[in-house]
Design an enzyme around this catalytic site. Structure first.
Site, PDB file in Angstrom:
ATOM      1  CE  LYS A  13      13.609  43.925  95.297  1.00  0.00           C
ATOM      2  NZ  LYS A  13      13.330  44.136  96.732  1.00  0.00           N
ATOM      3  NE  ARG A 170       7.098  40.548 100.061  1.00  0.00           N
ATOM      4  CZ  ARG A 170       6.899  41.780 100.157  1.00  0.00           C
ATOM      5  NH1 ARG A 170       5.919  41.987 100.978  1.00  0.00           N
ATOM      6  NH2 ARG A 170       7.458  42.758  99.616  1.00  0.00           N
TER       7      ARG A 170
HETATM    8  P1  AP5 Z   1      10.203  50.065  97.946  1.00  0.00           P
HETATM    9  O1  AP5 Z   1      10.988  50.767  96.961  1.00  0.00           O
HETATM   10  O2  AP5 Z   1       8.724  49.619  97.823  1.00  0.00           O
HETATM   11  O3  AP5 Z   1      11.117  48.426  98.366  1.00  0.00           O
HETATM   12  P2  AP5 Z   1      11.521  47.200  97.424  1.00  0.00           P
HETATM   13  O4  AP5 Z   1      12.576  46.788  97.300  1.00  0.00           O
HETATM   14  O5  AP5 Z   1      10.748  47.558  96.024  1.00  0.00           O
HETATM   15  O6  AP5 Z   1      10.501  46.379  98.280  1.00  0.00           O
HETATM   16  P3  AP5 Z   1       9.455  45.107  97.657  1.00  0.00           P
HETATM   17  O7  AP5 Z   1       8.605  44.825  98.695  1.00  0.00           O
HETATM   18  O8  AP5 Z   1       8.559  45.739  96.201  1.00  0.00           O
HETATM   19  O9  AP5 Z   1      10.420  44.034  97.289  1.00  0.00           O
HETATM   20  P4  AP5 Z   1      10.015  42.534  97.279  1.00  0.00           P
HETATM   21  O10 AP5 Z   1      11.197  41.973  96.339  1.00  0.00           O
HETATM   22  O11 AP5 Z   1       9.470  41.993  98.264  1.00  0.00           O
HETATM   23  O12 AP5 Z   1       8.534  42.678  96.168  1.00  0.00           O
HETATM   24  P5  AP5 Z   1       8.378  42.513  94.575  1.00  0.00           P
HETATM   25  O13 AP5 Z   1       7.020  43.408  94.396  1.00  0.00           O
HETATM   26  O14 AP5 Z   1       9.477  42.761  93.811  1.00  0.00           O
HETATM   27  O15 AP5 Z   1      10.491  50.397  99.391  1.00  0.00           O
HETATM   28  C1  AP5 Z   1       9.638  50.013 100.678  1.00  0.00           C
HETATM   29  C2  AP5 Z   1       9.093  51.268 101.749  1.00  0.00           C
HETATM   30  O16 AP5 Z   1      10.251  51.695 102.258  1.00  0.00           O
HETATM   31  C3  AP5 Z   1       8.201  52.178 100.740  1.00  0.00           C
HETATM   32  O17 AP5 Z   1       7.278  52.565 101.474  1.00  0.00           O
HETATM   33  C4  AP5 Z   1       9.378  53.401 100.425  1.00  0.00           C
HETATM   34  O18 AP5 Z   1       8.519  54.362 100.316  1.00  0.00           O
HETATM   35  C5  AP5 Z   1      10.364  53.191 101.638  1.00  0.00           C
HETATM   36  N1  AP5 Z   1      11.513  53.549 101.262  1.00  0.00           N
HETATM   37  C6  AP5 Z   1      12.552  53.087 100.278  1.00  0.00           C
HETATM   38  N2  AP5 Z   1      13.657  53.305 100.254  1.00  0.00           N
HETATM   39  C7  AP5 Z   1      13.758  54.115 101.556  1.00  0.00           C
HETATM   40  C8  AP5 Z   1      14.713  54.691 102.217  1.00  0.00           C
HETATM   41  N3  AP5 Z   1      15.931  54.684 101.832  1.00  0.00           N
HETATM   42  N4  AP5 Z   1      14.499  55.134 103.416  1.00  0.00           N
HETATM   43  C9  AP5 Z   1      13.197  55.153 104.202  1.00  0.00           C
HETATM   44  N5  AP5 Z   1      11.998  54.518 103.456  1.00  0.00           N
HETATM   45  C10 AP5 Z   1      12.419  53.964 102.076  1.00  0.00           C
HETATM   46  O19 AP5 Z   1       7.925  40.828  94.495  1.00  0.00           O
HETATM   47  C11 AP5 Z   1       6.574  40.691  95.097  1.00  0.00           C
HETATM   48  C12 AP5 Z   1       6.348  39.236  94.933  1.00  0.00           C
HETATM   49  O20 AP5 Z   1       6.355  38.946  93.507  1.00  0.00           O
HETATM   50  C13 AP5 Z   1       7.540  38.403  95.733  1.00  0.00           C
HETATM   51  O21 AP5 Z   1       7.211  38.288  97.002  1.00  0.00           O
HETATM   52  C14 AP5 Z   1       7.296  37.319  94.752  1.00  0.00           C
HETATM   53  O22 AP5 Z   1       6.168  36.272  95.357  1.00  0.00           O
HETATM   54  C15 AP5 Z   1       7.087  37.488  93.596  1.00  0.00           C
HETATM   55  N6  AP5 Z   1       8.086  37.840  92.392  1.00  0.00           N
HETATM   56  C16 AP5 Z   1       8.697  38.856  92.171  1.00  0.00           C
HETATM   57  N7  AP5 Z   1       9.721  38.778  91.459  1.00  0.00           N
HETATM   58  C17 AP5 Z   1      10.156  37.468  91.263  1.00  0.00           C
HETATM   59  C18 AP5 Z   1      11.081  36.745  90.853  1.00  0.00           C
HETATM   60  N8  AP5 Z   1      12.071  37.150  90.088  1.00  0.00           N
HETATM   61  N9  AP5 Z   1      10.896  35.265  90.938  1.00  0.00           N
HETATM   62  C19 AP5 Z   1       9.935  34.697  91.610  1.00  0.00           C
HETATM   63  N10 AP5 Z   1       9.030  35.430  92.134  1.00  0.00           N
HETATM   64  C20 AP5 Z   1       9.055  36.671  92.072  1.00  0.00           C
END
Ligand code: AP5
Ligand code: MG
Length: 218
Positions: A13, A170
């Site tokens: 994302k 998660r």
């Molecule tokens: P990356 O782009 O970092 O993936 P992502 O989908 O952003 O993954 P996140 O781990 O950030 O998602 P999340 O939803 O768990 O965490 P968030 O920070 O939103 O890519 C991942 C890796 O793969 C990277 O190394 C990248 O280089 C690589 N990559 C990407 N695309 C690739 C591809 N096509 N091929 C190969 N490699 C690739 O949320 C964190 C925490 O915050 C949550 O767990 C929760 O506790 C809280 N939180 C956030 N939002 C909410 C909400 N709306 N409500 C309640 N709690 C929330």
């Protein structure tokens, strides 16, 4: 354009939101980045947030909606990509109401569907810049110099919630909450499904093609 990106943890994302914003001149709003910034402030709210995110649990809807509300108003003129929000039906309904009040509803919701087998590798190699929040992968999206951010030269770090046990929580939480959210946006006619199991460029091209079919071009 006013987009929201859905997808499991590690789906890409953040990576694809950055691409979309660059191509279409939009602003990127990541709920995870906002929460991590609050956490670092070490206020009472920051400590509460730390407890949730470092254990892989969602923060309460009311708190998340309040944080997003305060940011959204300044983004609607330019257009935006929401990354990680909404994640529950309450959040989705609150978002619909907030944007309706601003007369700027969402234009598309992109669902990044990923083969679970590829997620582990993505987590294991993820590194992030603590300063500009850029996302890298040690093999799949490496920085020019090992361990150093291309943009500001900061030392890259591993997110605390990328520990295997937390990642499991998660992913479980994602599976428990995603179905009604997908149904909500499918019913609203906003949902675009994109296969996000391929490489970064391949996924980007799939998103571009999907948006082009909607008449949206960069
Ligand atoms: P990356 O782009 O970092 O993936 P992502 O989908 O952003 O993954 P996140 O781990 O950030 O998602 P999340 O939803 O768990 O965490 P968030 O920070 O939103 O890519 C991942 C890796 O793969 C990277 O190394 C990248 O280089 C690589 N990559 C990407 N695309 C690739 C591809 N096509 N091929 C190969 N490699 C690739 O949320 C964190 C925490 O915050 C949550 O767990 C929760 O506790 C809280 N939180 C956030 N939002 C909410 C909400 N709306 N409500 C309640 N709690 C929330
Ligand atoms: Mg992310």
């Amino acid at each position: 354009m006013r987009l929201a990106l859905l997808g499991p943890p590690g789906a890409g994302k953040g990576t694809q939101a950055a691409r979309i914003c660059e191509a279409f001149g939009l602003l990127h709003l990541s709920s995870g980045d906002l929460l991590r910034a609050e956490k670092l402030k070490n206020t009472a709210m920051g400590k509460k947030i730390r407890d949730y995110i470092d254990n892989g649990r969602f923060v309460p809807d009311e708190l998340m909606i309040g944080i997003m509300r305060s940011k959204l108003v300044s983004l609607v003129r330019q257009g935006f990509v929401l990354d990680g929000f909404p994640r529950t039906i309450s959040q989705a309904k609150a978002l619909t109401e907030m944007l309706a009040a601003l007369e700027r509803p969402l234009t598309q919701v992109i669902n990044l569907a990923v083969d679970p087998a590829v997620l582990t590798r993505r987590f294991e190699g993820r590194r992030v810049c603590p300063v500009c929040l850029s996302v890298y992968h040690v093999d799949l999206m490496p920085p020019q110099t090992d361990g150093i951010c291309d943009i500001d030269g900061a030392a890259l770090v591993i997110r605390p919630d990328d520990m295997p046990a937390v990642v499991r929580t998660r992913i479980e939480t994602y599976h428990q909450t995603i179905s009604p959210l997908l149904a909500y946006y499918r019913e609203a006619g906003l949902l675009l499904d994109v296969d996000a199991s391929g490489g970064v460029d391949q996924v980007w091209m799939a998103i571009e093609a999907r948006l082009a079919r909607q008449g949206v071009k960069g």
